[in-house]
Each structure stands twice: as C-alpha cells, then as structure tokens.
Scaffold this active site. Sequence first.
Site: not given
Length: 343
Positions: A100, A233-234
């Site tokens: 991150c 993910g998205r």
Amino acid sequence: MYHKVLKNNKKILSVAPMMDWTDRWCRSFHRILSQEALLYTEMVVADAILHGDRDRHLSIPVGQQPVALQLGGSDPVKLAEAAKIAADYGYDEINLNVGCPSDRVQSGIFGACLMKSPKLVAQCVDAMKQVVDMPVTVKCRLGVDDQDIEIALDALADACLDQGVDAIWVHARKAWLDGLSPKENRDIPPLDYDRVYRLKQRLGDVFIGINGGIGNLAEADTHLKHVDGVMMGRVAYHQPAVLCQVDHQIYGAPAMPEDLHGAVRKMYPIIEQHLEAGGRLHQITRHMIGLFHGAPGARRYRQILSTEAVKPNAGIEVVEAALAVMIAEQQRIHDKAELFVPA
C-alpha cells in the site's frame, strides 16, 4: 491452504484487499456470488486490533470463509500479537501488507515502503509464523521509487522465504512513494507481469500470486498458466457479476445458471440483521451497485440504490424497487423478442 493447493495442482483466485471496500458486508455479497474464491479483508493495522474494538475489526459472518486477514504494521511483536488474536476468529490466512502506497501507511513505516527493508519484513513474517498455525503470506509490489525491480523483488522474496513465508502475492507494478498519489499508483506505474512470471520460474514450488489490472476471467486464466494465483481487485468490486463464473471457470465446479436477482435476495437476511442492529442500508448496498453492470436497466438500478439507500429508515423495499427495474427490463426485452419470432 497453499501447500494443499500446490500438492493438488490447483489454483487460487482471490478478491484483493481494498481499503474502505472489502469490509464484512462486501465479503458476504462476494461469497454469495462465489463459494470458492479466497476473500481478503481490507487492511487492518495491528495497533487497531491491539487497542481498538476487536470484534468490529475481526469478526467474520458465518459461512464467509475462506477469508484472509490483511495486517498492516512493521513491528514484529505487535504483528505477532495481532495475528494471534485474529487466529481465534477463524481466519484462513494472515497476509502482511507490503504494497500500500498511501501517505497514512508511509507515515507509519509500513506498506510499500517496507520494500526497502526486506530483513524487517522477514522478521515480521517469522514473528507471526511462531504464534499462528495458518499460512502467513506477503503482498508486495515489484519495488518502490528508483529500486531495480530485479533486485528488490528477489531480495524481499528470498528474505521472506528464509523465514517460511507460505505465499507471495505481487502487485505487478512499482509504487512511487514520491510523486504519485495512492490513486495514481494504481494506474500510472506500468504493469510488468513478466517480472512476476520470472519470480515464479526462479522459485519453482513456492506459491506466487499475481495482482494488478486483471480485467476478466479470460485474463486470469492466462496468468494461471504462469503463476499459482490471481488476485482481482477493482473489476471484482465494480463488476461483481464476474465472480459468478469463478467456481466453474477457475475451480472446475459444475456450470450453474447465473442468478443475479437471486444473489440480491440472498442478501436480505444479512441486510435485515444489520438494520435491526442500528446499521444503515447504504453501508451494505454500496457494494451491490455494480452487480448489473452493462445490462439494460442498470443505470436506474444504480440510481435507486445510490439515492434512496442513504435516506434514514431506508429498508429492503429500496432494494426491491431497484431489483424490480431490472426484472421489468428483462421482461420487456423478452416480450420484444417474442414479437419477432417467426410463426
């Protein structure tokens, strides 16, 4: 989990940990869509577990497993204690965030900036391995800033393997801590899937998973010819219907007809329980907005959930109204098609 997967020559598809998105309600919805996908929590900082509301951060709804907990931190002692606490909640994996790039993470000296400290990451892995009887994994980037990705990724992987890490998930981009925002770091640094493939080739039987820019299951299947796991993910969040085909296409389960309307209604008991406990409808329905992406009526469905679910006392009737739009549109298309069927 990972040793068994490798032994049985199976692959893993997972839904990535995403801050403010993959909360317990999101995971409950995703589990309805796929019984097999490995689900990740959003990142939970070790200090939040040690000093905060543990049930709020860690409790897992019944039937949601397999679920992996992603931890944030860089203190081996704190991470070990947090992992030990989390083990009692029934997680299937502990994953350390080494990817991150947010300012909040950098200020705490963890996340992607740990790519610069592979020995410290290895110490964190070792500390957690000592206290939990479950896989301990790492999710990282190719490198950060001006690091050479050939050197940086190998250094991190080798240090963690020396301490028995069970799997390494790699977001196939660099993170630029100086000059790019967290949002920009998800798109601007170029993807380099081949670098992850080379890591897998070098490490042989070590479980290597890949993440970053994977837009559909056909792409996932291509990656699975080179690595052991794919993390979406998205796309999985914004177009969750993709998860309906995971069990069949990735895990080999019998093909089942897609029932998106039924998936919505399976959420009703979860929604009702949440509302009875004082929660708000939009806290759950925000994760369901993209379910009908691209289908006729989807815009109106999204509009109803976006505008009505946030209102005080909004309940199941709002979801039913949104769903009714999709059902009516489907019926309209069916009726129109029948008009053109030759006699």
